[in-house]
Design a protein around this motif. Structure first.
Motif, short mmCIF file in Angstrom:
data_model
loop_
_atom_site.label_atom_id
_atom_site.label_comp_id
_atom_site.label_asym_id
_atom_site.label_seq_id
_atom_site.Cartn_x
_atom_site.Cartn_y
_atom_site.Cartn_z
N GLY A 182 0.15 -6.67 6.82
CA GLY A 182 -0.55 -5.46 7.28
C GLY A 182 -0.78 -4.45 6.17
O GLY A 182 -0.05 -4.40 5.19
N HIS A 183 -1.84 -3.67 6.36
CA HIS A 183 -2.16 -2.58 5.44
C HIS A 183 -2.40 -3.07 4.02
O HIS A 183 -2.83 -4.21 3.85
CB HIS A 183 -1.09 -1.49 5.52
CG HIS A 183 -0.81 -1.13 6.96
ND1 HIS A 183 -1.59 -0.26 7.66
CD2 HIS A 183 0.13 -1.61 7.84
CE1 HIS A 183 -1.13 -0.18 8.91
NE2 HIS A 183 -0.11 -1.01 9.05
N GLY A 184 -2.11 -2.27 3.01
CA GLY A 184 -2.36 -2.69 1.62
C GLY A 184 -2.38 -1.50 0.69
O GLY A 184 -3.16 -0.56 0.89
N THR A 198 7.41 1.74 2.21
CA THR A 198 6.14 1.64 2.94
C THR A 198 6.05 0.33 3.72
O THR A 198 6.58 -0.70 3.29
CB THR A 198 4.92 1.71 1.99
OG1 THR A 198 4.95 0.57 1.14
CG2 THR A 198 4.94 2.99 1.16
N GLU A 199 5.35 0.43 4.84
CA GLU A 199 5.11 -0.75 5.67
C GLU A 199 4.37 -1.81 4.87
O GLU A 199 4.70 -3.00 4.94
CB GLU A 199 4.29 -0.33 6.91
CG GLU A 199 4.09 -1.43 7.92
CD GLU A 199 3.18 -1.01 9.08
OE1 GLU A 199 2.84 0.19 9.18
OE2 GLU A 199 2.79 -1.89 9.87
N ALA A 200 3.39 -1.37 4.06
CA ALA A 200 2.58 -2.33 3.28
C ALA A 200 3.44 -3.19 2.36
O ALA A 200 3.26 -4.41 2.30
CB ALA A 200 1.52 -1.58 2.48
N ILE A 251 1.47 -9.51 10.03
CA ILE A 251 2.82 -8.93 9.89
C ILE A 251 2.73 -7.41 9.74
O ILE A 251 2.06 -6.91 8.84
CB ILE A 251 3.54 -9.55 8.66
CG1 ILE A 251 3.57 -11.08 8.79
CG2 ILE A 251 4.95 -8.97 8.52
CD1 ILE A 251 3.94 -11.79 7.49
N HIS A 252 3.37 -6.73 10.64
CA HIS A 252 3.43 -5.27 10.59
C HIS A 252 4.86 -4.84 10.84
O HIS A 252 5.74 -5.67 11.12
CB HIS A 252 2.52 -4.65 11.66
CG HIS A 252 1.08 -4.68 11.30
ND1 HIS A 252 0.39 -3.57 10.88
CD2 HIS A 252 0.19 -5.70 11.30
CE1 HIS A 252 -0.88 -3.91 10.64
NE2 HIS A 252 -1.02 -5.20 10.88
N LEU A 253 5.10 -3.52 10.75
CA LEU A 253 6.38 -2.97 11.19
C LEU A 253 6.07 -1.96 12.27
O LEU A 253 4.98 -1.38 12.29
CB LEU A 253 7.10 -2.28 10.02
CG LEU A 253 7.57 -3.20 8.89
CD1 LEU A 253 8.08 -2.37 7.73
CD2 LEU A 253 8.66 -4.16 9.39
N ASN A 254 7.01 -1.78 13.14
CA ASN A 254 6.83 -0.78 14.18
C ASN A 254 7.22 0.59 13.64
O ASN A 254 7.93 0.70 12.63
CB ASN A 254 7.68 -1.13 15.39
CG ASN A 254 6.97 -0.80 16.68
OD1 ASN A 254 6.20 0.17 16.73
ND2 ASN A 254 7.24 -1.56 17.71
ZN LIG Z 1 0.92 -1.53 10.76
#
Ligand SMILES: [Zn+2]
Length: 362
Positions: A182-184, A198-200, A251-254
């Protein structure tokens, strides 16, 4: 047919019209295809015109002639494909109805082979492992008929899961999946924890871990993005569709305003009226591994209409193994060994899903 053929005409063209009417199931009586456009033929032409929504006049002009030709095609009589001028006929209509009934949308069932039908044919071919050439020939029609039969033996209201058929027909081919971190960075860090993680970057590390483990297990793995790349959501699903993978795992994080919120969740596609059975199965397999293997809080599996789940053609799951907004979980996510444990659990679920799909026969 250049001129209009009408009552009292005689000849080869009349024979042709009569033969076509008979082939379509109309009864011309004793005279049959005698080449004489008599009372019976006229009545029959009128019945045909009525049935096909033409002006009922009893004479065969260009419009009625074309309709006679189109009506006489049955699916399988000829190869159907996109060309100019477009192919028309009852066989095209039958093809469109079959594709639509299986969830491959052709826009309409007008019996004209347009671009949307071409796309639906290719999508169908990809899903059953045929070369996606857009030509509805013998092989494609056979595949269509056998699949239709399989579907029709189920409930009358059963909605076929095209995401499910995606995996059939691959035979012994290696399974191929796309990991979508997820993200970037740098533009889109995603959610950021209290300590600045960071989630990324966490998603990227989990994806790296999963790739290594899955490759060791013989799975072909591709990524939706580079490490430092921000791509729009739509581009991710397009890449997955282009790569023709068996499974897309996003794939992400909550993250929550409630700092106490913790645990793991998996999402599969659902729009409230329809859900992906295969997606749900994959989501459960991954979720089970995360809950069992890591003793995480079970935030459960949910059906969601996320764009990445909706726009992908294959089975798709979004996993969110932890809350980056939770200080305890953020600390854990900062450790390499914890990332490794998460990656192992996710990979185990993925591998089990791929294995089960290979064994399922449709
Ligand atoms: Zn996310």
């Amino acid at each position: 047919m250049e001129q209009t053929i009408k009552k009292n005409d005689r000849g080869e063209e009349v024979v042709d019209i009569q033969r076509r009417l008979i082939a379509l199931g109309f009864d011309l009586g004793k005279s049959a295809a005698d080449g004489v456009f008599g009372e019976q033929t006229e009545t029959t032409v009128k019945a045909f015109q009525q049935k096909r929504g033409l002006t009922v006049g009893g004479a065969v002009g260009e419009e009625t002639w074309e309709e006679l030709v189109e009506a006489s095609y049955q699916l399988g009589d000829r190869a159907l494909y996109y060309r100019y001028p477009s192919l028309r006929g009852d066989d095209v209509r039958e093809l469109q109805m079959s594709l639509n009934s299986l969830g491959f949308h052709t826009q309409d069932e007008a019996g004209v082979f347009e671009q949307e039908t071409d796309q639906a044919v290719r999508e169908f071919q990809r899903n059953v492992g045929l070369p996606p050439d857009g030509i509805a020939g013998e092989e494609t029609i056979d595949a269509l008929n056998s699949l239709k039969k399989a579907v029709s033996t189920g409930s009358r209201f059963a909605v076929p899961d095209k995401r499910y058929i995606c995996n059939s027909g691959r035979g012994d081919r290696r399974s191929k999946i796309m990991l979508d971190p997820g993200h970037g960075l740098p533009e889109d860090p995603g959610a950021v924890g209290a300590f600045g993680l960071t989630e990324a970057e966490v998603c990227w590390r989990i994806a790296l871990g999963c790739r290594r483990i899955l490759e060791q297990r013989g799975v072909e793995v591709v990524f939706s993005r580079e490490e430092s790349e921000t791509i729009p959501e739509g581009e991710r699903s397009q890449r997955a569709n282009r790569e023709e993978v068996d499974l897309l795992l996003s794939i992400h994080l909550n993250s929550s305003r409630d700092m106490q919120a913790e645990g793991a969740t998996c999402f599969y596609f659902s729009n409230g009226r329809w859900y992906s059975k295969a997606g749900k199965k994959a989501a459960h397999l991954i979720q089970d591994e995360l809950i069992r293997g890591l003793a995480l809080v079970d935030c459960r599996v949910h059906g969601m209409n996320y764009s990445i789940l909706r726009k992908t053609r294959m089975t798709a799951v979004q996993v969110e193994p932890a809350f980056i907004s939770n200080v305890k979980e953020e600390r854990l996510l900062g450790s390499g060994s914890y990332i490794e444990t998460i990656s192992r659990a996710i990979s185990q679920g993925v591998a089990r899903f791929l294995e089960m799909e290979k064994q399922s026969i449709i």
